[in-house]
Design a protein around this motif. Structure first.
Motif, PDB file in Angstrom:
ATOM      1  N   PHE A 233       0.809  -1.219   0.000  1.00 28.45           N
ATOM      2  CA  PHE A 233       0.000   0.000   0.000  1.00 28.45           C
ATOM      3  C   PHE A 233       0.843   1.270   0.000  1.00 28.45           C
ATOM      4  CE2 PHE A 233      -2.190  -3.406   2.425  1.00 28.45           C
ATOM      5  CZ  PHE A 233      -3.061  -3.782   1.425  1.00 28.45           C
TER       6      PHE A 233
ATOM      7  N   GLY B 168      -0.173  -7.705  -5.705  1.00 29.91           N
ATOM      8  CA  GLY B 168      -1.493  -8.214  -5.340  1.00 29.91           C
ATOM      9  C   GLY B 168      -2.591  -7.583  -6.169  1.00 29.91           C
TER      10      GLY B 168
ATOM     11  N   LEU C 295     -12.429  -7.933 -14.112  1.00 29.74           N
ATOM     12  CA  LEU C 295     -12.508  -8.727 -12.876  1.00 29.74           C
ATOM     13  C   LEU C 295     -11.580  -8.146 -11.808  1.00 29.74           C
ATOM     14  CD1 LEU C 295     -13.626 -11.350 -11.541  1.00 29.74           C
ATOM     15  CD2 LEU C 295     -11.560 -12.505 -12.365  1.00 29.74           C
ATOM     16  N   THR C 296     -10.317  -7.918 -12.158  1.00 32.60           N
ATOM     17  CA  THR C 296      -9.363  -7.456 -11.147  1.00 32.60           C
ATOM     18  C   THR C 296      -9.524  -5.964 -10.866  1.00 32.60           C
ATOM     19  OG1 THR C 296      -7.722  -7.331 -12.934  1.00 32.60           O
ATOM     20  CG2 THR C 296      -7.629  -9.248 -11.491  1.00 32.60           C
TER      21      THR C 296
ATOM     22  N   GLY D 191     -12.333  -4.516 -10.594  1.00 35.13           N
ATOM     23  CA  GLY D 191     -13.395  -4.500  -9.593  1.00 35.13           C
ATOM     24  C   GLY D 191     -12.844  -4.758  -8.193  1.00 35.13           C
ATOM     25  N   SER D 192     -11.871  -5.663  -8.113  1.00 35.51           N
ATOM     26  CA  SER D 192     -11.247  -5.953  -6.819  1.00 35.51           C
ATOM     27  C   SER D 192     -10.538  -4.720  -6.285  1.00 35.51           C
ATOM     28  CB  SER D 192     -10.246  -7.100  -6.957  1.00 35.51           C
ATOM     29  OG  SER D 192     -10.898  -8.259  -7.432  1.00 35.51           O
ATOM     30  N   GLN D 193      -9.849  -4.005  -7.190  1.00 34.70           N
ATOM     31  CA  GLN D 193      -9.158  -2.789  -6.775  1.00 34.70           C
ATOM     32  C   GLN D 193     -10.131  -1.752  -6.227  1.00 34.70           C
ATOM     33  OE1 GLN D 193      -5.533  -1.680  -7.251  1.00 34.70           O
ATOM     34  NE2 GLN D 193      -5.746  -3.812  -6.682  1.00 34.70           N
TER      35      GLN D 193
ATOM     36  N   GLU E 251     -13.232  -2.180  -4.995  1.00 38.22           N
ATOM     37  CA  GLU E 251     -13.819  -2.583  -3.713  1.00 38.22           C
ATOM     38  C   GLU E 251     -12.806  -2.440  -2.584  1.00 38.22           C
ATOM     39  OE1 GLU E 251     -15.317  -6.538  -4.412  1.00 38.22           O
ATOM     40  OE2 GLU E 251     -17.013  -5.804  -5.598  1.00 38.22           O
ATOM     41  N   GLY E 252     -11.573  -2.859  -2.839  1.00 40.50           N
ATOM     42  CA  GLY E 252     -10.534  -2.771  -1.815  1.00 40.50           C
ATOM     43  C   GLY E 252     -10.248  -1.335  -1.415  1.00 40.50           C
TER      44      GLY E 252
ATOM     45  N   ILE F  84     -13.079  -0.039   0.743  1.00 39.50           N
ATOM     46  CA  ILE F  84     -13.083  -0.618   2.089  1.00 39.50           C
ATOM     47  C   ILE F  84     -11.978   0.010   2.948  1.00 39.50           C
ATOM     48  CG2 ILE F  84     -12.672  -2.768   3.369  1.00 39.50           C
ATOM     49  CD1 ILE F  84     -14.243  -4.160   1.006  1.00 39.50           C
ATOM     50  N   GLN F  85     -10.790   0.210   2.364  1.00 38.68           N
ATOM     51  CA  GLN F  85      -9.751   0.919   3.123  1.00 38.68           C
ATOM     52  C   GLN F  85     -10.180   2.345   3.417  1.00 38.68           C
ATOM     53  OE1 GLN F  85      -5.967   0.649   1.084  1.00 38.68           O
ATOM     54  NE2 GLN F  85      -5.454  -1.264   2.103  1.00 38.68           N
TER      55      GLN F  85
ATOM     56  N   PRO G  67     -11.168  -2.560   8.861  1.00 43.04           N
ATOM     57  CA  PRO G  67     -12.491  -3.135   8.604  1.00 43.04           C
ATOM     58  C   PRO G  67     -12.445  -4.674   8.562  1.00 43.04           C
ATOM     59  CG  PRO G  67     -12.062  -1.331   7.083  1.00 43.04           C
ATOM     60  CD  PRO G  67     -10.771  -1.602   7.801  1.00 43.04           C
ATOM     61  N   THR G  68     -13.448  -5.284   9.157  1.00 44.56           N
ATOM     62  CA  THR G  68     -13.578  -6.743   9.107  1.00 44.56           C
ATOM     63  C   THR G  68     -14.703  -7.093   8.126  1.00 44.56           C
ATOM     64  OG1 THR G  68     -15.332  -7.020  10.728  1.00 44.56           O
ATOM     65  CG2 THR G  68     -13.096  -6.750  11.590  1.00 44.56           C
ATOM     66  N   ALA G  69     -14.899  -8.380   7.938  1.00 46.02           N
ATOM     67  CA  ALA G  69     -15.940  -8.847   7.000  1.00 46.02           C
ATOM     68  C   ALA G  69     -17.299  -8.249   7.363  1.00 46.02           C
ATOM     69  CB  ALA G  69     -16.013 -10.373   7.021  1.00 46.02           C
TER      70      ALA G  69
ATOM     71  N   VAL H  52     -18.411  -4.445   6.152  1.00 46.25           N
ATOM     72  CA  VAL H  52     -18.444  -4.079   4.734  1.00 46.25           C
ATOM     73  C   VAL H  52     -19.878  -3.905   4.238  1.00 46.25           C
ATOM     74  CG1 VAL H  52     -17.858  -4.861   2.422  1.00 46.25           C
ATOM     75  CG2 VAL H  52     -16.250  -5.183   4.284  1.00 46.25           C
TER      76      VAL H  52
END
Lengths: 771, 177
Positions: free
Chosen positions: A267, A493, A653-654, A656-658, A660-661, A664-665, A695-697, A700
């Motif tokens: 990060f 990652g 796909l990836t 979208g992961s970025q 969301e991540g 969340i941060q 943040p935990t599960a 979110v």
């Protein structure tokens, strides 16, 4: 042939002009409507299997024969001098193999001589005192307790604004303000414009110190073979670690090999060699055995970097119709004990909107606390938290819709340089985001009575993300028709390996399964920059495309000669040679292995210069829907909508992961994350994952996201820009604005914890009964 | 000329009790180890057996990256001493794929992109494995609760939830088939 060209690059909000070496011909960017088969398609990670089976070897997992373990003794005081130090008892402990202190290692200057690897002066609680290597971690930890140190405590300062005063304790010889003065930017005359504005607002904002808490701590494994050193390092920049280690230890670059295959998060905090790297290398040399030196969680949170705190004084001025006329920002950022650079909380204020009169004065100040490090969009997360709240305050005062106010001040040229943006999809992002959150219908959903108040907020994002040269790549074609891409970047990652495979497969006309990607080894690789600043894909991706193109052209030439056909009658598709006049496509193996025996095609590629006449930036907008409990001060996030524009989407796909991540941060930064420091002792009270709340599960909310997928015609030959940092930038501001919409008052200090909400409510009608 | 000298052994200090034997049954294999009583199961797996899939992140039971399954239950192996595991059956991420075929959870994690850096992934998968072993029809809430003790700093949670549900679906369809 190699050429030297001048180019502009941007990194973490700062701009540089530099000369770079490029090779090969630049390719025409893929057109917006280009028919692409691999690029733009959802592609699962090419190294997915390694990640889910436990096969992926991270630096922490490296185990070598005879390997020792290192542990670091750290200062218990925020500012002190070592009067005396006795390591005899520690050395006698069974299994201890070496103890390093400032008395028995060379004086190695770090950060251009700002401090030394080990030295008697300690400038924060956590500063390195001594290093132990032992047969195992348990023994090394026991030995730490046996080192006797007599410290002389010195006066300390932890607040950046206070530290900027000449009367406060001095941390370095040149004073506490970085470079001796604040960094200033001005266009027009902000002070005059404020005096003449129809409407003004003024507010003080603070943002907290946030900790990266990468799950894999910082660390290195060092092993010598003769005078050559191999370093496995959990790093975002193998070439940076190589340069740092070589310089500190006086080694030529070709005697240092740095390897990073997998890493557990960075990060922004893992951009160079650490003290842990150098200590492990020195001890490994001294003892003649490999040394494994990974920080503990506590050390990670004391000494491995943080997002610095800020204090920001903001004033805005506008005409009655909402036209922004003045922006004035004075900010203080706490660097901690060591840094060569400061962040730019003023970045959003300078760039987000059309405004003729802007002044930003940024103080970066040393304090007796753990050193800051880049943390995903450093400066801009903090700056957006304040600036985008201030814009909402202005909207309130003008009785304007916050989105309308933003659109009123929309600009298609970079207000700092005057250059047009290569692409700017912010207007579309506003539009889509507003639709997805139900912005225009929000008044009917708002709850302004009772103890459960519901509100909506939004914020905008600007960031660099152009990437740039130098970045190089090789494309090897093997005689069985498989390809290997080699470049010295790293997949931290984000999915770099996968997008590079897509790009190479697209350009080669190969199935993606036939392309492997080798990253993260200075010995195999060719230079690529650090994986930070949202620059990996837009820097390295274009170089990979050029390398693949070069290899393909060579392959077609060879095929033409072997098949005795003109080159322009042969095309590569799905890994087969389609030859005009031949009914069936030809297997590559037939041309390569069978006819030519062993040989290898090596394609070379380099990233070309950035465009001269365009400003390349990334944009986005996020919207938050929240419910605030006015009795407990608790915030429930019902939904976050994130819409971003980062040029062409290579892998939906990836990406979208970025997104969301990042969100969340961002919500952790908004609501729960804060390094708590005791003012009286200068000690960190929560250097762990128990009391530092990531943040935990269960934290979110629903996150809906979209990309404004638009090939950037000027940025580079892919039309893609970076996306790693953008999604964290506006989240906290959007949430803060939604909270304010819900409770009628702005909370200007981050993180927005229940106590701050209750305190803010006490100032309003709603919270009157809490007084 | 070389001279024979008797080297004097420096007086050394030893702290804590000595190593002791323990039998572990890990991934259907028997192991006999000699470890200090203070050695955690996590360190025993990683250092003594070379099973580095379970990760050390906090080493104090706050993140879940070290999760393994002991006698059918997910446990934080950093809070479990190796010597406590005598005679117990331990399952780690390394044993999930069988005969070269990925477990449904592993397959679902790849398809859904339920990871970024991947450091928490083995722990997330083992927590979900324990859930699915016990409850083949989990709800979204069941999945969330199962991984509520597994931190993911990259924020892959939404996709981890989807992967958990997707894996349950795959397993059910395999059973039905």
């Amino acid at each position: 042939m190699a050429r030297v060209v001048k180019t502009k690059t941007e990194f973490e909000g700062n701009f540089f002009e530099q000369y770079i070496v490029i090779e090969g011909d630049e390719l025409t960017p893929w057109a917006a409507d280009e028919k692409l088969e691999k690029v733009g398609k959802c592609t699962p990670r090419v190294d997915g299997s390694e990640r889910v089976t436990g096969d992926a070897k991270y630096t922490y997992d490296i185990q070598l024969a005879g390997m020792l373990y290192g542990r670091i003794l750290r200062s218990p005081y925020p500012h002190a001098r070592i009067k005396s130090l006795d390591t005899r008892a520690a050395e006698k402990l069974h299994g201890v193999r070496a103890v390093l202190t400032h008395k028995n290692i060379p004086q190695i200057p770090l950060r251009m001589g700002q401090h030394f690897l080990l030295e008697p002066t300690l400038r924060y609680a956590g500063d390195e005192v001594a290093f132990i290597v032992a047969d195992d971690e348990e023994i090394a930890e026991d030995a730490l307790e046996l080192i006797e140190v007599d410290y002389q405590e010195l006066p300390f300062v932890i607040d950046p604004e206070e530290a900027s005063q000449p009367s406060s304790p001095q941390i370095h010889l040149n004073g506490n303000v970085l470079n001796g003065k604040p960094e200033e930017y001005e266009r027009g005359d902000a002070e005059k414009a404020l005096r003449e504005a129809d409407v003004t607002i003024e507010a003080r904002f603070t943002t907290q110190v946030a900790l990266h808490n990468s799950l894999e701590t910082h660390g290195s494994v060092c092993a010598w073979e003769g005078d050559s050193l191999t370093v496995w390092d959990s790093t975002q920049h193998i070439y940076g670690v190589r340069a740092g280690v070589a310089q500190a230890l006086g080694l030529p670059l070709n005697k240092v090999r740095v390897i990073k295959k997998y890493m557990g998060g960075g990060f922004g905090s893992k951009n160079g060699a650490g003290k842990y790297t150098l200590l492990a290398a020195l001890a490994a040399k001294k003892v003649g055995r490999p040394v494994h030196m990974m920080l503990t969680r506590k050390e990670e949170n004391l000494a491995a970097g943080n997002r610095n705190n800020t204090i920001q004084y903001l004033r805005l001025g506008a005409k009655r119709d909402g036209t922004l006329t003045a922006i004035y920002l004075r900010s203080y950022a706490g660097l901690g004990a060591y840094s060569l650079w400061g962040t730019s909380p003023g970045g959003p204020a300078r760039q987000l909107y059309a405004c003729p009169n802007v002044k930003t004065i940024q103080y970066s100040v040393f304090t007796n606390t753990g050193p800051m490090a880049a943390f995903r969009a450093p400066g801009y997360v903090e700056g957006t938290f304040s600036f985008e709240q201030a814009i909402d305050m202005l909207a309130q005062k003008l009785h304007m819709d916050p989105l309308e106010l933003r659109l009123k001040n929309y600009i298609d040229t970079n207000p700092m340089s005057g250059m047009p943006y290569s692409t700017k999809g912010l207007r579309e992002a506003y539009e889509r985001g507003a639709k997805l959150i139900g912005w225009r219908e929000r008044k009917s959903k708002k709850i302004t009575q009772g103890t459960q108040r519901r509100g909506f907020g939004m914020a905008s994002q600007i960031w660099g993300g152009s990437g740039g040269p130098p970045a190089y790549a090789l494309c090897k074609l093997n005689n069985d028709g498989s390809a290997t891409i080699i470049t010295g970047t790293q997949d931290i990652g984000t999915g770099t390996k996968t997008v590079l495979a897509q790009i190479a497969a697209e350009e080669l006309g190969f199935p993606i399964e036939r392309v492997s990607v080798e990253l993260g080894d200075t010995q195999d690789g060719v230079y690529s920059p650090l994986s930070a600043g949202s620059m990996t894909l837009p820097s390295v991706g274009p170089a990979v495309r050029v390398a693949a193109h070069d290899a393909k052209e060579q392959l077609l030439s060879i095929a033409a000669q072997v098949l005795e056909k003109p080159k322009d009658q042969i095309k590569l598709k799905d890994g087969l040679l389609h030859v005009q006049g031949l009914e069936k496509p030809v297997e590559l193996k037939e041309v390569l292995a069978m006819k030519l025996q062993n040989f290898m095609i090596i394609g070379k590629g380099a990233r070309g210069p950035n465009p001269e006449k365009y400003s390349v930036n990334t944009f986005g907008a996020q919207f938050a829907d929240v419910t605030v409990d006015t009795e407990t001060g608790e915030v429930l996030i019902n939904k976050i909508v994130a819409v971003h524009e980062s040029g062409r989407v290579i892998n939906p796909l990836t990406i979208g992961s970025q997104i969301e991540g990042g969100v969340i941060q961002g919500l952790g930064f908004a609501l729960t994350e804060e390094r708590v420091l005791d003012r009286h002792t200068g000690l960190v009270l929560n250097p762990n994952l128990e009391e530092y709340k990531v943040p935990t599960a269960l934290d979110v909310p629903e996150i809906e996201h979209e990309m404004i997928d638009r090939a950037d015609p000027y940025a580079n030959n892919l039309g893609a820009k970076g996306v790693g940092e953008p999604p964290i930038i506006p989240t906290a501001a959007a949430i803060a604005n939604a909270i304010s919409d819900a409770i009628g008052v702005h909370v200007t200090d981050g993180p927005i914890t229940p106590d701050k909400i209750l305190k803010a409510l006490n100032k309003t009608q709603i919270g009157g009964n809490h007084a | 000329m070389a001279k024979a000298t008797k080297t004097k052994r420096a007086s050394v200090t030893v702290r804590g009790p000595h190593k002791m034997p323990v039998h572990l049954f890990v991934n259907r294999q028997d192991y006999e180890l000699h470890v200090e009583p203070r050695r955690t199961l996590l360190d025993a797996l990683r250092k003594d057996l070379g099973l580095t899939g379970a990760k050390k992140v906090c080493d104090e039971g706050t993140c879940g990256a070290c999760t393994v399954i002991v006698d059918g239950k997910p446990v934080y192996s950093c809070l479990t001493l190796a010597i406590e595991c005598e005679e117990k059956s331990i399952e780690t991420i390394e044993a999930l794929a069988q005969d070269g075929k990925l477990h449904a959870l592993q397959q679902a994690f790849i398809e859904e992109d339920a990871y970024q850096c991947g450091f928490c992934t083995p722990g997330q998968i083992m927590s979900l494995k324990a859930l699915l072993d016990e409850n083949p029809n989990p709800t979204l809430d069941d999945v969330k609760r199962a991984v509520s003790g597994n931190l993911c700093r990259c924020g892959a949670y939404p996709k981890i939830f989807r992967a958990g549900l997707r894996a349950a679906e795959i397993l059910r369809s395999k059973k039905g088939a």
